[in-house]
Design a protein around this motif. Structure first.
Motif, mmCIF file in Angstrom:
data_model
loop_
_atom_site.group_PDB
_atom_site.id
_atom_site.type_symbol
_atom_site.label_atom_id
_atom_site.label_comp_id
_atom_site.label_asym_id
_atom_site.label_seq_id
_atom_site.Cartn_x
_atom_site.Cartn_y
_atom_site.Cartn_z
ATOM 1 N N ASP A 1 0.787 -1.004 0.116
ATOM 2 C CA ASP A 1 -0.062 0.130 -0.033
ATOM 3 C C ASP A 1 0.974 1.118 0.004
ATOM 4 O OD1 ASP A 1 -2.340 -1.346 -0.030
ATOM 5 O OD2 ASP A 1 -2.954 -0.709 2.022
ATOM 6 N N ASP A 2 0.252 2.426 -0.658
ATOM 7 C CA ASP A 2 0.836 3.599 -0.392
ATOM 8 C C ASP A 2 2.007 4.018 -1.535
ATOM 9 O OD1 ASP A 2 -1.229 4.087 1.252
ATOM 10 O OD2 ASP A 2 0.327 4.222 2.899
ATOM 11 N N PHE A 3 2.078 3.313 -2.712
ATOM 12 C CA PHE A 3 3.196 3.719 -3.375
ATOM 13 C C PHE A 3 2.827 4.908 -4.223
ATOM 14 C CE2 PHE A 3 4.579 -0.598 -2.907
ATOM 15 C CZ PHE A 3 5.890 -0.673 -3.008
ATOM 16 N N GLY A 4 3.675 5.659 -4.690
ATOM 17 C CA GLY A 4 3.383 6.871 -5.309
ATOM 18 C C GLY A 4 4.073 8.146 -4.464
ATOM 19 N N ASN A 5 4.425 7.926 -3.506
ATOM 20 C CA ASN A 5 4.810 9.000 -2.663
ATOM 21 C C ASN A 5 6.432 9.300 -2.917
ATOM 22 O OD1 ASN A 5 2.676 10.192 -1.242
ATOM 23 N ND2 ASN A 5 2.474 8.217 -0.221
ATOM 24 N N TYR A 6 7.173 8.543 -3.287
ATOM 25 C CA TYR A 6 8.503 8.603 -3.691
ATOM 26 C C TYR A 6 9.073 7.833 -4.929
ATOM 27 C CZ TYR A 6 8.372 4.091 -1.412
ATOM 28 O OH TYR A 6 8.154 2.804 -1.058
ATOM 29 N N SER A 7 10.072 8.133 -5.571
ATOM 30 C CA SER A 7 10.803 7.494 -6.392
ATOM 31 C C SER A 7 12.165 6.907 -6.037
ATOM 32 C CB SER A 7 10.767 8.198 -7.709
ATOM 33 O OG SER A 7 11.202 7.850 -8.900
ATOM 34 N N GLY A 8 13.322 7.202 -6.912
ATOM 35 C CA GLY A 8 14.447 6.842 -6.827
ATOM 36 C C GLY A 8 14.968 5.492 -6.186
ATOM 37 N N LYS A 9 16.065 5.286 -5.244
ATOM 38 C CA LYS A 9 16.462 4.139 -4.753
ATOM 39 C C LYS A 9 15.389 3.331 -4.123
ATOM 40 C CE LYS A 9 20.097 2.286 -2.078
ATOM 41 N NZ LYS A 9 21.408 2.794 -1.221
ATOM 42 N N LEU A 10 14.648 3.962 -2.991
ATOM 43 C CA LEU A 10 13.769 3.222 -2.216
ATOM 44 C C LEU A 10 12.894 2.469 -3.243
ATOM 45 C CD1 LEU A 10 12.793 2.214 0.339
ATOM 46 C CD2 LEU A 10 11.226 4.364 0.684
ATOM 47 N N LEU A 11 12.035 3.104 -4.191
ATOM 48 C CA LEU A 11 11.209 2.678 -4.928
ATOM 49 C C LEU A 11 11.855 1.376 -5.781
ATOM 50 C CD1 LEU A 11 8.388 2.336 -6.490
ATOM 51 C CD2 LEU A 11 9.207 4.098 -8.200
ATOM 52 N N SER A 12 13.085 1.649 -6.378
ATOM 53 C CA SER A 12 13.655 0.446 -7.108
ATOM 54 C C SER A 12 14.130 -0.472 -6.427
ATOM 55 C CB SER A 12 14.784 1.213 -7.791
ATOM 56 O OG SER A 12 16.088 1.373 -7.025
ATOM 57 N N SER A 13 14.342 -0.342 -4.970
ATOM 58 C CA SER A 13 14.743 -1.434 -4.038
ATOM 59 C C SER A 13 13.312 -2.424 -4.106
ATOM 60 C CB SER A 13 15.205 -0.826 -2.922
ATOM 61 O OG SER A 13 16.419 -0.276 -3.118
ATOM 62 N N PHE A 14 12.197 -1.709 -3.547
ATOM 63 C CA PHE A 14 11.022 -2.189 -3.540
ATOM 64 C C PHE A 14 10.568 -3.233 -4.556
ATOM 65 C CE2 PHE A 14 9.743 -0.247 0.363
ATOM 66 C CZ PHE A 14 8.959 -0.989 1.115
ATOM 67 N N ALA A 15 10.941 -2.590 -6.016
ATOM 68 C CA ALA A 15 10.527 -3.344 -7.026
ATOM 69 C C ALA A 15 11.364 -4.395 -7.430
ATOM 70 C CB ALA A 15 10.923 -2.350 -8.299
ATOM 71 N N LYS A 16 12.637 -4.651 -6.691
ATOM 72 C CA LYS A 16 13.449 -6.002 -6.503
ATOM 73 C C LYS A 16 12.698 -7.016 -5.759
ATOM 74 C CE LYS A 16 17.596 -3.582 -8.477
ATOM 75 N NZ LYS A 16 16.923 -2.417 -8.382
ATOM 76 N N THR A 17 11.768 -6.720 -4.853
ATOM 77 C CA THR A 17 11.322 -7.753 -4.041
ATOM 78 C C THR A 17 10.540 -8.947 -4.975
ATOM 79 O OG1 THR A 17 10.254 -8.024 -1.880
ATOM 80 C CG2 THR A 17 8.911 -6.579 -3.469
ATOM 81 N N ASP A 18 10.146 -9.924 -4.396
ATOM 82 C CA ASP A 18 9.351 -10.961 -4.968
ATOM 83 C C ASP A 18 8.266 -10.394 -5.909
ATOM 84 O OD1 ASP A 18 7.352 -13.060 -5.422
ATOM 85 O OD2 ASP A 18 8.748 -14.153 -4.208
ATOM 86 N N PRO A 19 8.366 -10.842 -7.109
ATOM 87 C CA PRO A 19 7.617 -10.214 -8.218
ATOM 88 C C PRO A 19 5.864 -10.376 -7.971
ATOM 89 C CG PRO A 19 9.186 -11.472 -9.438
ATOM 90 C CD PRO A 19 9.320 -11.664 -7.922
ATOM 91 N N ALA A 20 5.803 -11.440 -6.932
ATOM 92 C CA ALA A 20 4.379 -11.725 -6.537
ATOM 93 C C ALA A 20 3.670 -10.544 -5.631
ATOM 94 C CB ALA A 20 4.213 -13.247 -5.835
ATOM 95 N N VAL A 21 4.445 -9.774 -5.164
ATOM 96 C CA VAL A 21 4.030 -8.790 -4.398
ATOM 97 C C VAL A 21 3.363 -7.792 -5.298
ATOM 98 C CG1 VAL A 21 4.602 -6.665 -2.693
ATOM 99 C CG2 VAL A 21 5.928 -8.985 -2.592
ATOM 100 N N THR A 22 1.993 -7.387 -5.019
ATOM 101 C CA THR A 22 1.371 -6.371 -5.692
ATOM 102 C C THR A 22 1.378 -5.013 -5.241
ATOM 103 O OG1 THR A 22 -0.397 -8.073 -6.277
ATOM 104 C CG2 THR A 22 -1.172 -5.709 -6.537
ATOM 105 N N PHE A 23 1.814 -4.072 -6.126
ATOM 106 C CA PHE A 23 1.966 -2.612 -5.689
ATOM 107 C C PHE A 23 0.608 -1.881 -5.530
ATOM 108 C CE2 PHE A 23 6.558 -1.350 -6.693
ATOM 109 C CZ PHE A 23 6.944 -2.584 -6.237
ATOM 110 N N ALA A 24 0.151 -1.393 -4.641
ATOM 111 C CA ALA A 24 -1.094 -0.546 -4.731
ATOM 112 C C ALA A 24 -0.657 0.782 -4.575
ATOM 113 C CB ALA A 24 -1.845 -0.874 -3.386
ATOM 114 N N ILE A 25 -0.882 1.603 -5.712
ATOM 115 C CA ILE A 25 -0.531 3.111 -6.006
ATOM 116 C C ILE A 25 -1.376 3.967 -5.924
ATOM 117 C CG2 ILE A 25 0.666 4.340 -7.989
ATOM 118 C CD1 ILE A 25 1.504 1.750 -9.123
ATOM 119 N N LEU A 26 -1.207 5.180 -5.034
ATOM 120 C CA LEU A 26 -2.159 6.256 -4.763
ATOM 121 C C LEU A 26 -2.297 7.018 -6.061
ATOM 122 C CD1 LEU A 26 -1.110 7.034 -1.370
ATOM 123 C CD2 LEU A 26 -3.427 6.533 -1.837
ATOM 124 N N PRO A 27 -3.260 7.221 -6.723
ATOM 125 C CA PRO A 27 -3.353 7.654 -8.013
ATOM 126 C C PRO A 27 -3.006 9.346 -8.099
ATOM 127 C CG PRO A 27 -5.590 7.293 -7.397
ATOM 128 C CD PRO A 27 -4.513 6.872 -6.337
#
Length: 222
Positions: A1-27
């Motif tokens: 939950d709560d993706f969309g509040n930042y970019s950069g290293k933290l976002l790319s690090s989350f993206a490298k976690t297990d692909p089965a994790v679903t990203f819930a993004i605030l529009p």
């Protein structure tokens, strides 16, 4: 939950976690499009994290373009269509806050009609015991799921991780899957998530994206 509040290293690090994790993004967040692109590039399914009115609004504020119960059906529809257009390709949606909105059947009826029109699923984050969102989704033939456990509440301690794993194991005795949600706010959240995934797999769980779960099936009309 709560993706969309930042970019950069933290976002790319989350993206490298297990692909089965679903990203819930605030529009309506600054980096919503970045999160959507990064998730897609790394094989994650995505949800629209729909901001909805909480009971203690305005002390807790989902944003001025959120779903509020006093809005007309037409305005709720317009806001839902806008969210869907801002985050194309999402498999569905779940609620951000919404302890008041998800308890309001007329508002949820309109939300679910829009989701059905676009063939999107819904996950009830269950931010209130009075929620009618899951039931209303079912009535509108929207594939629906319910959150079982919030992994990072109340904290990110090892003791809490042990407790959440025990709860998952207990639930797994009587159901085919357990749906967990947590937040993506810090690197500590990512570390906690990765530890949870590793230990859950050691316990015999298999991580699956939402699209792989058995969606709601209508009972036969008697």
């Amino acid at each position: 939950d709560d993706f969309g509040n930042y970019s950069g290293k933290l976002l790319s690090s989350f993206a490298k976690t297990d692909p089965a994790v679903t990203f819930a993004i605030l529009p309506d967040t600054r980096y919503a499009e970045d999160a959507l692109l990064m998730a897609r590039q790394n094989g994650h399914e995505t949800l629209i994290h729909i901001p909805m009115e909480p009971i203690n609004y305005p002390a807790e504020n989902p944003g001025d373009k959120a779903i509020f119960i006093q809005l007309s059906p037409g305005e709720i529809t317009r806001r839902m269509e806008r969210f869907i257009n801002k985050l194309p390709g999402c498999i569905g949606a779940n609620n951000h806050m919404g302890s008041l909105a998800t308890a309001d059947e007329p508002a949820m009826q309109t939300v679910m009609q829009v989701l059905r029109k676009h063939n999107l699923l819904f996950v009830d984050s269950r931010t209130t015991n009075s929620t009618v969102a899951y039931k209303t989704a079912q009535k509108n033939l929207v594939p629906a799921f319910k959150r079982d456990i919030f992994l990072d509440e109340p904290d990110l301690s090892p003791a809490n991780l042990d407790k959440k794993l025990a709860e998952c194991n207990a639930l797994a005795q009587s159901r085919p899957y357990v749906i967990t949600i947590m937040h993506c706010h810090t690197a500590n959240h990512l570390d906690y998530l990765n530890k949870f995934i590793a230990r859950a797999e050691q316990s015999g769980f298999r991580l699956l994206p939402l699209s792989r779960l058995s969606a709601y099936k209508l009972p036969q009309i008697q």
